[in-house]
Every structure is written in C-alpha cells, then in structure tokens.
Design a protein around this motif. Structure first.
Motif, PDB file in Angstrom:
ATOM      1  N   THR A 132     -65.111 -66.690  24.550  1.00 20.46           N
ATOM      2  CA  THR A 132     -66.498 -67.135  24.656  1.00 20.46           C
ATOM      3  C   THR A 132     -67.282 -66.488  23.510  1.00 20.46           C
ATOM      4  OG1 THR A 132     -67.114 -65.255  26.040  1.00 20.46           O
ATOM      5  CG2 THR A 132     -66.362 -67.259  27.177  1.00 20.46           C
ATOM      6  N   ASN A 192     -72.878 -74.961  23.940  1.00 16.48           N
ATOM      7  CA  ASN A 192     -73.140 -73.839  24.849  1.00 16.48           C
ATOM      8  C   ASN A 192     -72.205 -72.684  24.490  1.00 16.48           C
ATOM      9  OD1 ASN A 192     -70.936 -73.234  26.951  1.00 16.48           O
ATOM     10  ND2 ASN A 192     -71.019 -75.476  26.992  1.00 16.48           N
ATOM     11  N   CYS A 193     -72.606 -71.486  24.846  1.00 17.31           N
ATOM     12  CA  CYS A 193     -71.915 -70.274  24.381  1.00 17.31           C
ATOM     13  C   CYS A 193     -70.726 -69.877  25.256  1.00 17.31           C
ATOM     14  CB  CYS A 193     -72.910 -69.109  24.310  1.00 17.31           C
ATOM     15  SG  CYS A 193     -74.321 -69.416  23.220  1.00 17.31           S
ATOM     16  N   ASN A 194     -70.442 -70.673  26.288  1.00 22.78           N
ATOM     17  CA  ASN A 194     -69.443 -70.240  27.280  1.00 22.78           C
ATOM     18  C   ASN A 194     -68.093 -70.925  27.166  1.00 22.78           C
ATOM     19  OD1 ASN A 194     -71.421 -68.548  28.451  1.00 22.78           O
ATOM     20  ND2 ASN A 194     -72.249 -70.322  29.546  1.00 22.78           N
ATOM     21  N   ASN A 213     -69.874 -64.440  23.483  1.00 21.96           N
ATOM     22  CA  ASN A 213     -70.142 -63.002  23.638  1.00 21.96           C
ATOM     23  C   ASN A 213     -68.899 -62.165  23.362  1.00 21.96           C
ATOM     24  OD1 ASN A 213     -72.895 -62.733  24.124  1.00 21.96           O
ATOM     25  ND2 ASN A 213     -72.657 -63.308  26.284  1.00 21.96           N
TER      26      ASN A 213
END
Ligand code: IPD
Ligand code: CA
Length: 154
Positions: A52, A143-145, A54
C-alpha cells in the motif's frame, strides 16, 4: 574509485544489491551510488515488492530515500522501465493528501513536471489521493490502499 567529493554513501542502499559469486556487488553498488549522487543523478531501486502507499513510503524512507517521484521525462522513463520489468503498476511519491487537488512531491513542493493520463487526475469516488503509473508511463490518481510496486529513489 574513492572520490572525496562524493556524497556520504548510503549503506542501506548497498544492502539492497547483492549477488552470489566472485563479484563484490555491495562495493559495486556503493561506488555506483557515490558516483551517481556526486553527478547529481537520481538512482531508482526496486526489489519487485508490492505494498500500500503508506507501507511503500515507509520502505523507501527507512532505506534513506523516498518513493520514486519523476521530475522529467527521463526519470519518468526510468520508473516506467521498472513498471514493465515487474509487470506491476508502481505508486509514485506524488500525492494530494495534504491539500485535495494540489498534487505535490513528498517534501510538499509543487510539481514541476507531470504526465497525467487523459482525464486524470479525476479523484474518482472522491478517494484518490495517491498516484499510480500505467504501463505506458502515464499517471492516474488512485486510492492509497491498493498494492502497488515499490520503487524508491535515492
Ligand atoms: C478507475 C478508472 C478511472 C480512473 C480511476 C480508476 P475502475 O478504475 O480506470 O478511469 O480514474 O482512478 O480507479 O474503478 O473503473 O476499475
Ligand atoms: Ca483517477
């Protein structure tokens, strides 16, 4: 070569490069890193792992670098080469997490170069604050996920 004017070397980067055999790949990586940084060039590194946003960001900062954030066509092509090699779209370091609609580099600076795909960035569903690269080198806000290829720059 041991150039006294070279930037301090990054041992973490050299640890990413290894091999089996008679060559000292770690020393080769250190020399490569020193010469590239002394010349003001960027180095892009990927081990083919996916994460992901992060986790990908953390992997790069822990290694003393940051997520790949191409600032011109040449750097974009270097990132694209990894994308094609691993057949996985990467996350770039570029994002608009701070201010919606204002895509920036990891250090908060405004973009000096972009390569958006047609009709992007569109903030689809209102949840797209990260950026992926397609296998044609064009960018899409996403999206960041998702799980995307980790490519770090040093
Ligand atoms: C979306 C589309 C859209 C893009 C979005 C994607 P989906 O994929 O490709 O053009 O702007 O970022 O998530 O949801 O249709 O599979
Ligand atoms: Ca999008």
């Amino acid at each position: 070569s041991h150039d006294a004017t070279a930037q301090p070397c990054n041992p973490d980067l050299a640890e990413m490069v290894y091999g089996v055999g008679k060559m000292d790949y770690r020393q080769t990586a250190l020399t490569f890193y020193k010469e590239a940084t002394a010349a003001g060039d960027k180095i892009f590194v990927s081990k083919g792992e996916q994460a992901t946003y992060n986790d990908a960001k953390l992997a790069c900062t822990n290694a003393g670098g940051q997520l790949a954030s191409p600032q011109n066509a040449e750097e974009n092509k270097a990132v694209l080469d990894f994308c094609k090699m691993y057949k996985v779209f990467p996350y770039l370091g570029i994002n608009d997490l701070l201010i919606e609609g204002s895509f920036r580099y990891p250090n908060g600076e405004m973009l000096s170069y972009s390569n958006w795909s047609d009709k992007e960035p569109n903030n689809d569903q209102g949840v797209e604050d990260c950026v992926e690269m397609y296998d044609n080198g064009k960018w899409n806000d996403k999206n960041c996920n998702e799980k995307r290829l980790i490519i770090c720059e040093f």
